[in-house]
Design a protein around this motif. Structure first.
Motif, PDB file in Angstrom:
ATOM      1  N   VAL A 202       0.838  -1.205   0.000  1.00 33.05           N
ATOM      2  CA  VAL A 202       0.000   0.000   0.000  1.00 33.05           C
ATOM      3  C   VAL A 202       0.869   1.249   0.000  1.00 33.05           C
ATOM      4  O   VAL A 202       0.577   2.233  -0.697  1.00 33.05           O
ATOM      5  CB  VAL A 202      -0.942  -0.007   1.224  1.00 33.05           C
ATOM      6  N   ALA A 203       1.964   1.225   0.752  1.00 28.35           N
ATOM      7  CA  ALA A 203       2.866   2.376   0.780  1.00 28.35           C
ATOM      8  C   ALA A 203       3.473   2.629  -0.598  1.00 28.35           C
ATOM      9  O   ALA A 203       3.599   3.780  -1.041  1.00 28.35           O
ATOM     10  CB  ALA A 203       3.965   2.150   1.810  1.00 28.35           C
ATOM     11  N   ALA A 204       3.850   1.550  -1.271  1.00 29.27           N
ATOM     12  CA  ALA A 204       4.401   1.708  -2.617  1.00 29.27           C
ATOM     13  C   ALA A 204       3.353   2.261  -3.571  1.00 29.27           C
ATOM     14  O   ALA A 204       3.656   3.122  -4.418  1.00 29.27           O
ATOM     15  CB  ALA A 204       4.919   0.361  -3.125  1.00 29.27           C
ATOM     16  N   LEU A 205       2.126   1.785  -3.454  1.00 29.64           N
ATOM     17  CA  LEU A 205       1.052   2.299  -4.297  1.00 29.64           C
ATOM     18  C   LEU A 205       0.811   3.783  -4.012  1.00 29.64           C
ATOM     19  O   LEU A 205       0.605   4.572  -4.944  1.00 29.64           O
ATOM     20  CB  LEU A 205      -0.224   1.502  -4.051  1.00 29.64           C
ATOM     21  N   ALA A 206       0.872   4.168  -2.739  1.00 28.85           N
ATOM     22  CA  ALA A 206       0.731   5.584  -2.387  1.00 28.85           C
ATOM     23  C   ALA A 206       1.874   6.393  -2.983  1.00 28.85           C
ATOM     24  O   ALA A 206       1.678   7.528  -3.447  1.00 28.85           O
ATOM     25  CB  ALA A 206       0.696   5.737  -0.864  1.00 28.85           C
ATOM     26  N   GLY A 207       3.072   5.819  -2.964  1.00 30.71           N
ATOM     27  CA  GLY A 207       4.204   6.507  -3.578  1.00 30.71           C
ATOM     28  C   GLY A 207       4.005   6.712  -5.063  1.00 30.71           C
ATOM     29  O   GLY A 207       4.355   7.760  -5.617  1.00 30.71           O
ATOM     30  N   ALA A 208       3.411   5.711  -5.730  1.00 26.55           N
ATOM     31  CA  ALA A 208       3.144   5.849  -7.159  1.00 26.55           C
ATOM     32  C   ALA A 208       2.130   6.956  -7.424  1.00 26.55           C
ATOM     33  O   ALA A 208       2.246   7.717  -8.405  1.00 26.55           O
ATOM     34  CB  ALA A 208       2.636   4.523  -7.728  1.00 26.55           C
ATOM     35  N   LEU A 209       1.135   7.076  -6.553  1.00 32.43           N
ATOM     36  CA  LEU A 209       0.090   8.077  -6.750  1.00 32.43           C
ATOM     37  C   LEU A 209       0.567   9.495  -6.499  1.00 32.43           C
ATOM     38  O   LEU A 209      -0.117  10.455  -6.867  1.00 32.43           O
ATOM     39  CB  LEU A 209      -1.108   7.759  -5.843  1.00 32.43           C
ATOM     40  N   THR A 210       1.734   9.652  -5.874  1.00 33.90           N
ATOM     41  CA  THR A 210       2.284  11.011  -5.707  1.00 33.90           C
ATOM     42  C   THR A 210       2.922  11.521  -6.986  1.00 33.90           C
ATOM     43  O   THR A 210       3.229  12.714  -7.094  1.00 33.90           O
ATOM     44  CB  THR A 210       3.337  11.033  -4.589  1.00 33.90           C
ATOM     45  N   LEU A 211       3.148  10.616  -7.946  1.00 37.76           N
ATOM     46  CA  LEU A 211       3.721  11.026  -9.231  1.00 37.76           C
ATOM     47  C   LEU A 211       2.646  11.684 -10.087  1.00 37.76           C
ATOM     48  O   LEU A 211       1.451  11.584  -9.811  1.00 37.76           O
ATOM     49  CB  LEU A 211       4.317   9.818  -9.948  1.00 37.76           C
ATOM     50  N   GLN A 212       3.079  12.302 -11.160  1.00 34.47           N
ATOM     51  CA  GLN A 212       2.156  13.040 -12.007  1.00 34.47           C
ATOM     52  C   GLN A 212       2.063  12.417 -13.397  1.00 34.47           C
ATOM     53  O   GLN A 212       3.028  11.874 -13.915  1.00 34.47           O
ATOM     54  CB  GLN A 212       2.606  14.507 -12.146  1.00 34.47           C
ATOM     55  N   GLY A 213       0.873  12.500 -13.990  1.00 29.49           N
ATOM     56  CA  GLY A 213       0.671  12.135 -15.390  1.00 29.49           C
ATOM     57  C   GLY A 213       1.036  10.704 -15.711  1.00 29.49           C
ATOM     58  O   GLY A 213       0.689   9.763 -14.996  1.00 29.49           O
ATOM     59  N   ARG A 214       1.787  10.537 -16.810  1.00 29.39           N
ATOM     60  CA  ARG A 214       2.146   9.211 -17.286  1.00 29.39           C
ATOM     61  C   ARG A 214       3.047   8.477 -16.309  1.00 29.39           C
ATOM     62  O   ARG A 214       3.012   7.250 -16.226  1.00 29.39           O
ATOM     63  CB  ARG A 214       2.834   9.314 -18.652  1.00 29.39           C
ATOM     64  N   LYS A 215       3.859   9.232 -15.570  1.00 34.07           N
ATOM     65  CA  LYS A 215       4.736   8.580 -14.593  1.00 34.07           C
ATOM     66  C   LYS A 215       3.914   7.835 -13.551  1.00 34.07           C
ATOM     67  O   LYS A 215       4.287   6.750 -13.110  1.00 34.07           O
ATOM     68  CB  LYS A 215       5.630   9.618 -13.921  1.00 34.07           C
ATOM     69  N   ARG A 216       2.796   8.436 -13.137  1.00 30.82           N
ATOM     70  CA  ARG A 216       1.963   7.787 -12.124  1.00 30.82           C
ATOM     71  C   ARG A 216       1.449   6.441 -12.622  1.00 30.82           C
ATOM     72  O   ARG A 216       1.603   5.422 -11.955  1.00 30.82           O
ATOM     73  CB  ARG A 216       0.788   8.684 -11.759  1.00 30.82           C
TER      74      ARG A 216
END
Length: 529
Positions: free
Chosen positions: A278-292
């Protein structure tokens, strides 16, 4: 995965992260030091490997570990094979951890430390090691460094050679070479200044480091094909009790029940793995656009795809075994490596975002890092103990050298030998209670025929996988070697391992004893009748 800036910025976070990875390396392997060689499942070596007959091997025994066997032979005159094995074991967590720290260098020291530890100590690494496949984990270890180099601001003429150097450890196995190639291409695609030429160049460079195994495997394609049952035998399994999908999402799901951590079914371990995901998924959601969405796909995609190929689409995976290279894709758990690295990077990234946003100050950041490290250890608390029991160096009996010398130095060098008992694994008192792949082909100059049959129990059914079956295999497994069968395969000598499970050969008329020790017997069967 931040783009590289000047190399001088690697000093702080990367140095601290590398030290954390070094500590993890010492903890994981503290019980595996010692003089000798490692004989554990597929991870085997011999004191003095035989020189390869050709750079283009065309037999199953030679291709199985090519070009790794060739590299170990070439280095054996300088570095003993046992030391090479130990260096490989130490390199996996150290290189993986330091590489993730380098990827996270812009996120601060705490993020680099957490990412490094997550990359070095996790269920995926644990199960690959317990399966006896450290060489394929080299690709996992160097992947972050390939990303760092491929995304650096270095000029192409400097970047490509460094990319090759970073990928070389992975390229000692076919799977590793492909993973390194794919990582280099994907990392180049994420550059802001990418062009079709740079992407194509990455691909061509990657194909180059795959050529040592690609060329001989293509030339030998017509000799045999992978067993379709391999897709069913090596499909993902549930190692947590919560289903195959959850096992895969948390880095587990290896097919072999003997390569699993007992803690994977503990409530604390499952909870820790879930929080880290879940923490890794939250980290992914802090990215923007295509990176997310790219990060989410890298984190979750491998598990979703491999679960489908292990379940509803298993027949598709089985059908693909007949295609060239299809066997590389059947061990589904192996494909979860990039997702495990993504979890390490994204977990560290989340911590870095907390630091940058100033949420709660340094105290909260340190507390979060400490909690992340505790969760990492809790997700696989028994890993060091399992590794200590599995990887213990052993010494071959002195008679081994005499048997090898008798065969290799004979004026009448055998052309083809059979190693018995006719089964792929050996289990001896002098090597402990761990079965290991028959290492005979690595030590002898002649071609050595060995069994490739593997029996895997899946859901109460025994699946037999044999990529290179011998017509007389069932007879040979009972120790019955007829003169007709020996002649048909051009067999002139038989070497048999004593005091190991399996049927010993029934000596036939015309067999001549060449050498006998407490552990091995060598027969000349060229006059069998």
């Amino acid at each position: 995965m931040m783009r590289s800036s000047a190399w001088r910025h690697l000093s702080g976070p990367v140095a601290i992260g590398s030290m954390a990875a070094a500590v993890v390396t010492a903890v994981l392997w503290r019980g595996s030091w010692g003089k000798g060689l490692y004989l554990y499942r597929d991870f085997v070596a011999v004191p003095e490997p035989a020189r390869p007959d050709s750079l283009l091997p065309d037999t199953y025994a030679a291709l199985r570990a090519w070009p790794l066997d060739g590299v170990m032979w070439a280095m054996s005159s300088v570095i003993p094979t046992g030391v090479q094995q130990l260096l490989m074991l130490l390199a996996i967590p150290l290189i993986a951890g330091s590489g993730v720290a380098a990827v996270l260098r812009a996120q601060g020291r705490a993020a680099a430390v957490v990412g490094a530890v997550l990359a070095a100590w996790n269920p995926y690494v644990a199960e690959r090691l317990l399966l006896g496949q450290p060489p394929t984990l080299l690709a996992y270890a160097v992947a972050p460094w390939i990303v760092v180099v491929a995304r650096s601001t270095l000029a192409p003429r400097a970047r490509w050679p460094l990319l090759v150097i970073a990928a070389l450890p992975a390229a000692v196995t076919p799977w590793g070479g492909l993973i390194a190639l794919g990582t280099a291409v994907l990392a180049t695609l994420t550059r802001e200044d990418r062009s079709w030429r740079s992407v194509a160049a990455s691909g061509l460079v990657g194909v180059g480091w795959c050529l040592p195994w690609l060329v001989p495997s293509v030339l030998a394609t017509g000799r045999s094909s992978a067993d379709p049952d391999g897709a069913r035998a090596f499909a993902l399994a549930d190692d947590t009790g919560l289903g195959t999908l959850w096992s895969a999402l948390t880095g587990g799901g290896v097919w072999s029940s003997t390569a699993r951590l007992a803690s994977r079914e503990d409530v604390l371990s499952m909870a820790a793995s879930g929080v880290l995901l879940v923490a890794a998924l939250a980290g992914a959601l802090t990215l923007q656009g295509r990176k997310r969405w790219g990060a989410v796909g890298l984190l979750l995609g491998p598990a979703l795809v491999t679960v489908m190929l292990s379940g509803p689409l298993v027949e598709v995976a089985a059908g693909a075994q007949g295609l060239p290279g299809g066997a590389l894709l059947r061990a589904q758990h192996r494909a979860l490596g990039l997702a495990a690295l993504a979890q390490a990077v994204l977990g560290g990234h989340l911590l870095g975002r907390m630091r940058i946003s100033g949420s709660g100050g340094a105290g909260v950041s340190v507390s979060a890092a400490t909690a992340a490290l505790a969760l990492t250890v809790s997700a696989a608390p028994d890993l060091p103990g399992h590794l200590t029991r599995a990887y213990r160096p052993v010494t071959f009996p002195s008679a081994w050298a005499s048997v090898v010398a008798t065969i290799n130095s004979s004026s009448d060098v055998p052309t083809t030998m059979v190693s018995l008992p006719w089964q792929p694994l050996r289990l001896t008192d002098w090597a402990g209670d761990r079965p290991f792949l028959d290492p005979t082909p690595r030590a002898l100059r002649p071609q050595v025929l060995t069994s490739s049959e593997l029996r895997v129990d899946r859901d109460g059914v025994t699946v037999v996988v044999d990529d290179h079956p011998v017509v007389e295999g069932q007879d040979w497994s009972r120790g019955e070697l007829s003169s007709h069968a020996l002649a048909a395969h051009g067999v002139t000598h038989v070497v048999t391992w004593l005091r190991t499970p399996g049927a010993q050969p029934k000596v036939g008329s015309g067999w001549r004893l060449v050498d006998r020790t407490d552990d091995w017997v060598v027969w000349d069967v060229s006059g069998a009748r």
